[in-house]
Design an enzyme around this catalytic site. Structure first.
Site, PDB file in Angstrom:
ATOM      1  N   HIS A   1      -1.967   2.198  -1.486  1.00  0.00           N
ATOM      2  CA  HIS A   1      -0.554   2.276  -1.834  1.00  0.00           C
ATOM      3  C   HIS A   1       0.126   1.162  -1.044  1.00  0.00           C
ATOM      4  O   HIS A   1       0.365   1.293   0.149  1.00  0.00           O
ATOM      5  CB  HIS A   1       0.037   3.634  -1.481  1.00  0.00           C
TER       6      HIS A   1
ATOM      7  N   ASP B   1      -2.065   4.140   2.635  1.00  0.00           N
ATOM      8  CA  ASP B   1      -0.690   3.737   2.337  1.00  0.00           C
ATOM      9  C   ASP B   1      -0.184   2.878   3.489  1.00  0.00           C
ATOM     10  O   ASP B   1      -0.282   3.273   4.655  1.00  0.00           O
ATOM     11  CB  ASP B   1       0.192   4.977   2.151  1.00  0.00           C
TER      12      ASP B   1
ATOM     13  N   GLU C   1      -4.603  11.437   0.288  1.00  0.00           N
ATOM     14  CA  GLU C   1      -3.739  10.512   1.010  1.00  0.00           C
ATOM     15  C   GLU C   1      -3.156  11.149   2.264  1.00  0.00           C
ATOM     16  O   GLU C   1      -2.592  12.236   2.217  1.00  0.00           O
ATOM     17  CB  GLU C   1      -2.600  10.054   0.098  1.00  0.00           C
TER      18      GLU C   1
ATOM     19  N   HIS D   1       1.956   4.670   6.154  1.00  0.00           N
ATOM     20  CA  HIS D   1       1.572   5.980   6.670  1.00  0.00           C
ATOM     21  C   HIS D   1       0.808   5.920   7.986  1.00  0.00           C
ATOM     22  O   HIS D   1       0.015   6.815   8.288  1.00  0.00           O
ATOM     23  CB  HIS D   1       0.758   6.733   5.609  1.00  0.00           C
TER      24      HIS D   1
ATOM     25  N   LYS E   1      -0.764  10.943   6.004  1.00  0.00           N
ATOM     26  CA  LYS E   1       0.517  10.441   6.480  1.00  0.00           C
ATOM     27  C   LYS E   1       0.606  10.661   7.980  1.00  0.00           C
ATOM     28  O   LYS E   1       0.029  11.618   8.506  1.00  0.00           O
ATOM     29  CB  LYS E   1       1.674  11.151   5.773  1.00  0.00           C
TER      30      LYS E   1
ATOM     31  N   TRP F   1      -1.287  14.038  -2.441  1.00  0.00           N
ATOM     32  CA  TRP F   1      -0.548  13.886  -1.183  1.00  0.00           C
ATOM     33  C   TRP F   1       0.348  15.097  -1.002  1.00  0.00           C
ATOM     34  O   TRP F   1       0.987  15.558  -1.963  1.00  0.00           O
ATOM     35  CB  TRP F   1       0.324  12.627  -1.190  1.00  0.00           C
TER      36      TRP F   1
ATOM     37  N   ASP G   1       7.828   4.757   7.731  1.00  0.00           N
ATOM     38  CA  ASP G   1       7.446   4.763   6.319  1.00  0.00           C
ATOM     39  C   ASP G   1       8.689   4.769   5.436  1.00  0.00           C
ATOM     40  O   ASP G   1       9.014   5.772   4.799  1.00  0.00           O
ATOM     41  CB  ASP G   1       6.572   5.983   6.032  1.00  0.00           C
TER      42      ASP G   1
ATOM     43  N   ASP H   1       9.247   2.594   2.906  1.00  0.00           N
ATOM     44  CA  ASP H   1       8.916   2.197   1.534  1.00  0.00           C
ATOM     45  C   ASP H   1       9.864   1.144   0.963  1.00  0.00           C
ATOM     46  O   ASP H   1      10.446   1.331  -0.092  1.00  0.00           O
ATOM     47  CB  ASP H   1       8.865   3.422   0.622  1.00  0.00           C
TER      48      ASP H   1
ATOM     49  N   ASP I   1       3.916   1.607  -3.958  1.00  0.00           N
ATOM     50  CA  ASP I   1       4.691   2.796  -3.598  1.00  0.00           C
ATOM     51  C   ASP I   1       5.904   2.378  -2.770  1.00  0.00           C
ATOM     52  O   ASP I   1       5.806   2.235  -1.559  1.00  0.00           O
ATOM     53  CB  ASP I   1       3.820   3.794  -2.826  1.00  0.00           C
TER      54      ASP I   1
END
Length: 432
Positions: free
Chosen positions: A286, A259, A226, A262, A228, A185, A294, A296, A326
């Site tokens: 993820h 993810d 990955e 993302h 985003k 990433w 994002d 997390d 993640d």
């Protein structure tokens, strides 16, 4: 095992069996699933290579809860407690900045020897290891570009770093007998509207071709890429978009990492799994919880987590999907964050395995959408909690919230003392 837990389990089994659900078989299947728990929750994504370096790449960790790990030994101690409170045997996901060595080494020169202590520890704990090159929080990434950097020397530095990371991943897989997923990433992008969207993507494609040039044993290492949507400092344009990596991954037989944070706030990755599965040999997840963007957050038992579990089970995708976590939250106890997020992920998979999938499919094929909806809704209140309690007890981990007492005790005995040690005055040396 507590008799109440066992009797509740037997009663739940009987209820599920009425709709053809074999609970014992579901738990056996669940026990084979490994979650890759991320190391960076334990120290707020600082690592040990350049831990005084400010976070860059659109990454931000908020909060100042005491007890963040400051050494590899502290991080491993925290991880051991977390894993002891989570049912099953799983994996740990490492970033390159978590080197454990006294040697001064740069990212483009890292080798398996710099992670040998992690390998030895993983063997002792019965864990697998996954890996990630760290393309952020570095002097050579401060302008927001790495593998797509217009400067060929800087770009080569990151190419060499990713090459070295793949070799480390292969070493992990060989040593531990569990395939390592090495995920690439990068944060590359522009804060404002670029004049040329194509050139950076051409450079990224060429760089990735060099990174993956050497064939590695897929039994030891699998490569993932990955995407985003945007990041802090790259709000207008991200080089490695979903479309870019989906095309690159399919064309080059790489795992495509999805993810949960993302994508656009109205998108969910659960709906993408069945589509991507038709064109790839594997998928990397993820699992996170975006809040507005994002951000997390720690994974909770929300609708999307439940739907991710359902899609993996109903599409028979568990065998080709690598599930990683993640998130990073410094506002709560970091060990508790691991335990909450990982237990929830496993629990969501268990709930999906307890669904009457065949009955739902049959009703759908027959056009009986009434039965499909009725069963779906009624099963939301089926006693999956009794099955979860049994599974935890059978695996020798605390049932329900009992694990919190152990985390709180550890906080008092270990985590809070880290803060005291850091704040203690240092006496000056004198020569007599």
């Amino acid at each position: 095992m507590d008799q109440t837990i066992r009797s509740n389990y037997e009663a739940a089994k009987a209820l599920y069996a009425k709709h053809g659900v074999d609970v014992d078989a579901a738990l056996e299947k669940l026990s084979q699933i490994k979650i890759s728990m991320h190391c960076w929750q334990g120290d707020d994504v600082r690592g040990f290579l350049n831990k005084d370096q400010a976070l860059t790449g659109g990454i931000s960790v908020t909060g100042n809860y005491p007890g963040a790990a400051g050494t590899p030994e502290e991080l491993r101690s925290d991880l051991e407690l977390a894993f002891s409170l989570i049912p099953g045997k799983h994996k740990l996901n490492l970033h390159a900045i978590y080197v454990d060595t006294d040697e001064k080494v740069e990212l483009d020169k890292i080798e398996p020897k710099h992670f040998q202590k992690w390998v030895d520890w993983a063997k002792e704990q019965g864990l697998g290891l996954d890996f990630n090159p760290t393309c952020f929080s570095h002097e050579k990434s401060k302008d927001g570009f790495t593998l797509s950097h217009p400067d060929p020397e800087i770009r080569q530095f990151w190419i060499d770093h990713c090459k070295a990371s793949r070799k480390i991943g292969a070493y992990f897989g060989e040593q531990l007998g569990q395939t390592c997923v090495t995920n690439v990433w990068i944060p590359d992008g522009f804060k404002d509207t670029p004049a040329d969207r194509l050139a950076p993507r051409k450079r990224l494609k060429e760089a990735l071709d060099q990174v993956f040039e050497e064939e590695l044993n897929p039994a030891h290492n699998l490569d993932a890429v990955e995407s985003k949507l945007f990041g802090l400092g790259s709000e207008a344009y991200v080089v490695g978009s979903h479309e870019f990596y989906m095309g690159y991954g399919i064309q080059n037989n790489k795992l495509i990492c999805l993810d949960a944070g993302h994508f656009h706030p109205t998108e969910v990755i659960s709906n993408k799994l069945s589509a991507i599965s038709l064109f790839t040999d594997g998928i990397l997840l993820h699992v996170s919880r975006p809040m507005r963007w994002d951000s997390d957050h720690v994974v909770t038992m929300d609708d999307e987590l439940i739907d991710i579990g359902r899609e993996l089970v109903r599409g028979d995708l568990l065998g080709k999907t690598h599930i990683g976590l993640d998130f990073f939250d410094a506002s709560i106890n970091r060990v508790a964050a691991w335990v909450i997020g990982t237990r929830n992920t496993i629990k969501a998979l268990m709930r999906a395995l307890l669904d009457p999938v065949e009955a739902l499919r049959q009703a759908e094929l027959e056009g009986d959408y009434t039965t499909r909806l009725a069963l779906t809704e009624e099963f939301k209140s089926y006693p999956f909690g009794a099955v979860w309690d049994y599974y935890c007890s059978k695996n020798g981990v605390p049932v329900r919230e009992e694990w919190l007492a152990e985390v709180k005790a550890y906080e008092q005995a270990v985590l809070l003392k880290r803060g005291e040690a850091a704040a203690a005055p240092v006496e000056a040396e004198t020569n007599v």
